[in-house]
Motif scaffolding. Sequence first.
Motif, PDB file in Angstrom:
ATOM      1  N   ALA A  14     -22.550  -8.338 -44.510  1.00  6.25           N
ATOM      2  CA  ALA A  14     -23.138  -9.491 -43.503  1.00  6.25           C
ATOM      3  C   ALA A  14     -22.525 -10.712 -43.747  1.00  6.25           C
ATOM      4  N   ARG A  16     -22.922 -13.606 -42.622  1.00  3.20           N
ATOM      5  CA  ARG A  16     -23.947 -14.162 -41.627  1.00  3.20           C
ATOM      6  C   ARG A  16     -23.185 -15.820 -41.589  1.00  3.20           C
ATOM      7  N   ARG A  17     -22.956 -16.164 -42.792  1.00  2.00           N
ATOM      8  CA  ARG A  17     -22.613 -17.606 -42.708  1.00  2.00           C
ATOM      9  C   ARG A  17     -21.268 -17.998 -43.247  1.00  2.00           C
ATOM     10  N   SER A  18     -20.982 -17.461 -44.335  1.00  2.00           N
ATOM     11  CA  SER A  18     -19.672 -17.824 -44.873  1.00  2.00           C
ATOM     12  C   SER A  18     -18.737 -16.618 -44.823  1.00  2.00           C
ATOM     13  N   PRO A  19     -17.578 -16.679 -44.749  1.00  7.33           N
ATOM     14  CA  PRO A  19     -16.806 -15.557 -44.500  1.00  7.33           C
ATOM     15  C   PRO A  19     -16.359 -15.162 -45.999  1.00  7.33           C
ATOM     16  N   PRO A  22     -20.694 -15.632 -51.488  1.00  5.72           N
ATOM     17  CA  PRO A  22     -21.335 -16.944 -52.403  1.00  5.72           C
ATOM     18  C   PRO A  22     -20.830 -16.821 -53.666  1.00  5.72           C
ATOM     19  N   PRO A  23     -20.543 -17.898 -54.405  1.00  8.19           N
ATOM     20  CA  PRO A  23     -20.106 -17.851 -55.837  1.00  8.19           C
ATOM     21  C   PRO A  23     -21.199 -17.488 -56.725  1.00  8.19           C
ATOM     22  N   SER A  25     -22.668 -18.944 -59.194  1.00  6.46           N
ATOM     23  CA  SER A  25     -23.854 -19.944 -59.539  1.00  6.46           C
ATOM     24  C   SER A  25     -24.765 -20.004 -58.075  1.00  6.46           C
ATOM     25  N   PHE A  26     -24.276 -19.690 -57.169  1.00  8.14           N
ATOM     26  CA  PHE A  26     -25.224 -19.467 -55.921  1.00  8.14           C
ATOM     27  C   PHE A  26     -26.220 -18.501 -56.122  1.00  8.14           C
ATOM     28  N   SER A  29     -28.512 -18.642 -59.114  1.00 10.86           N
ATOM     29  CA  SER A  29     -29.947 -19.495 -58.895  1.00 10.86           C
ATOM     30  C   SER A  29     -30.715 -18.914 -57.828  1.00 10.86           C
ATOM     31  N   ARG A  30     -30.201 -18.241 -56.886  1.00 12.64           N
ATOM     32  CA  ARG A  30     -31.177 -17.719 -55.968  1.00 12.64           C
ATOM     33  C   ARG A  30     -32.095 -16.837 -56.247  1.00 12.64           C
ATOM     34  N   THR A 293     -38.102 -20.954 -33.176  1.00  7.17           N
ATOM     35  CA  THR A 293     -36.413 -21.554 -32.954  1.00  7.17           C
ATOM     36  C   THR A 293     -36.317 -22.106 -31.354  1.00  7.17           C
TER      37      THR A 293
ATOM     38  N   TYR B 135     -31.775 -20.780 -49.315  1.00  4.73           N
ATOM     39  CA  TYR B 135     -31.357 -19.522 -50.202  1.00  4.73           C
ATOM     40  C   TYR B 135     -31.264 -18.311 -49.400  1.00  4.73           C
ATOM     41  N   GLU B 138     -28.562 -16.716 -45.644  1.00  2.63           N
ATOM     42  CA  GLU B 138     -27.501 -15.501 -45.946  1.00  2.63           C
ATOM     43  C   GLU B 138     -28.316 -14.428 -46.087  1.00  2.63           C
ATOM     44  N   ALA B 221     -36.636 -21.472 -38.937  1.00  2.00           N
ATOM     45  CA  ALA B 221     -36.300 -21.859 -37.511  1.00  2.00           C
ATOM     46  C   ALA B 221     -35.172 -22.546 -36.975  1.00  2.00           C
ATOM     47  N   ASN B 225     -30.692 -22.776 -35.407  1.00  2.31           N
ATOM     48  CA  ASN B 225     -30.066 -23.445 -34.516  1.00  2.31           C
ATOM     49  C   ASN B 225     -28.672 -24.153 -34.683  1.00  2.31           C
ATOM     50  N   ILE B 241     -19.955 -23.125 -50.879  1.00  5.39           N
ATOM     51  CA  ILE B 241     -21.204 -22.912 -50.384  1.00  5.39           C
ATOM     52  C   ILE B 241     -21.987 -24.179 -50.611  1.00  5.39           C
ATOM     53  N   TRP B 242     -21.865 -24.693 -51.808  1.00  5.92           N
ATOM     54  CA  TRP B 242     -22.917 -25.823 -51.988  1.00  5.92           C
ATOM     55  C   TRP B 242     -22.511 -27.103 -51.171  1.00  5.92           C
ATOM     56  N   GLN B 244     -21.144 -26.848 -48.243  1.00  7.90           N
ATOM     57  CA  GLN B 244     -21.617 -26.696 -47.182  1.00  7.90           C
ATOM     58  C   GLN B 244     -23.170 -27.024 -46.903  1.00  7.90           C
TER      59      GLN B 244
END
Lengths: 298, 338
Positions: A14, A16-19, A22-23, A25-26, A29-30, A293, B135, B138, B221, B225, B241-242, B244
């Motif tokens: 998925a 969803r955001r970046s093609p 994620p690295p 580090s992300f 930390s997540r 939303t 976090y 995604e 939410a 958008n 990503i950071w 962005q």
Amino acid sequence: MSSTAQAPGAARTAPRRSPSAPPPSFVWSRRVFLTLLTIFVLVPVYVMLSSSLKPLQDVSGAFRWVPSGLTIRPYIDIWSTVPLAKYFVNSLIVAGAATVCSVIVAVFAAYAVSRYRFRGKRVFTVTVLSTQMFPGILFLLPLFLIYVNIGNATGIALFGSRGGLILTYLTFSLPFSIWMLIGYFDSVPQSLDEAALVDGCGALGALFRIIVPAAIPGIVAVAVYAFMTAWGEVLFASVMTNETTRTLAVGLQGYATENNVYWNQVMAASLVVSVPVVAGFLLLQRYLVTGLTAGAVK
Amino acid sequence: MTATTTNAADRRTPHSGGTGRAGTGQAGPNRPRLPGRLRRVGLPYLLLLPALLLELLVHLVPMVFGILMSFKELTQFFIRDWTSAPWSGFDNYRVSVDFDAPIGQALLHSFFVTIGFTVLSVGLAWLIGTTAAVYMQENFRGRGILRAVFLTPYALPVYAAVITWAFMFQRDNGLVNHVLGDQLGLTDGHTFWLIGDNSFVALLTVHVWKLWPFAFLIIMAGLQNIPRELYEAASIDGAGIWQQIRRITLPSLRSVNQVLVLVLFLWTFNDFNTPYVLFGKSAPEAADLVSIHIYQASFVTWNFGTGSAMSVLLLLFLLVVTAVYLVLTSRGRKAADV
């Protein structure tokens, strides 16, 4: 090694955001952050659940993560230590009625604001929203006295009755509900209800046949919010109820006697009153996010 | 019922006739056409009437009465008929803001406690909520379950959740002392959390636990958008990503945050439920929030006049803060747009 293996997999599941994936580090930390947060959130839930299944001597001594023995005794005793069933019914009636009334009133008001131009529209929305700002304590005193005075003058018992509490609670959720539904109704294309009007629907027909069905997520979100507001309110419930109309918010304090607090029963009762609300909320939370939303966040 | 509604509609006809026509003229075919002039101009007012009446009865009239009461010497002797209580001019206000005397001093103290409590609560709730939402923007495995878990504190009824926390903060049989004292050895295990200075920490912990999911919900939410194309474009341009998050996500949340922070602030400042369930009718000095303080002045010592004056002062403070905040943030937003 792992990054080359992960990239195509992550992209497939998925993006969803970046093609790109994620690295590390992300991701790390997540993981750390979300794990800590989960512990913070769930520890009280665990305490509530585990303590509700402990015998009294277990909750009276030092805390133990693992109960020495499990018992369902607290779940039987909660109903007789305090009249929990009565409080439960009171809460259900008060919160249910407040929710239904609040949603209906909010739908009408939001429809007017969203679809009509009229003098005083801005004043209305600003006034209603600014009531959010009032400290509850500011109108608790006068409202208490107004209800007592109305009762003395007309014999209509608002103070101490469920009706008074319903009336109070339904206005609590009203400003937010109206505000959110305005946004939601605005997102329903006007051409839809216009077509209904051309086809001979009245204004209310257009509202109930076109706008309300299209705005169901927003309306569900508003109803959930109204119910939870009423179900969880403590301040007005503690002042405006008596022996027979007491809600759970006040009644739950009855497990503490002068000599002892029956903590296992308190936890069992807390769990019993929480389960319906939490279950309902989690089932409807999808609507809540969509509702927010489209409605409030825009 | 019918009489009043028709009356209200009639009364407004002369004013609204003009605006109604102007509105129809401007918006052209987008306006719904209704049969009959009266219905066209009266209907919006009719639809608003229930909301208006309820707000009047439960919020606005009591507020006016509350302001009147603050000028009266209102004690338990006049509860039956508060209008007969003698006028006292600004006495109640004088007592409330006389910071050398015990009452004023206590109010000022609780005011500062509330400010500290509010700033820390809102800051922490916003920070945790935003971090969690960003976090979880995604997709990853278990995201749906985690979202449900995170919303649980918001869904739990306040009294059930806070009572559980009160149990956890018990000195002898609570989890907090067990973990911090017996298991981690950080404290001596006999700390009082619900009385004394630690009560502030306890209150803050409980409130943040309860509040942050709302921030999380609103930010989640808000994130929906943000157009996907922004991220795609940024990532094609080589933004990590950071970057962005810093360049797209956080700036896009500006208008959501403006409302969110205000709502969090007002809720926290006026919060009564959490301290009341945690401490009862009188909070320890370190956690004596203004709302509890006023409750005590009014319903425990039965001095409604002074309680009302304190409430009015509180409202004035909130009005000023809100107005300043709105002016500052909208100015900031305009500056950013230019």
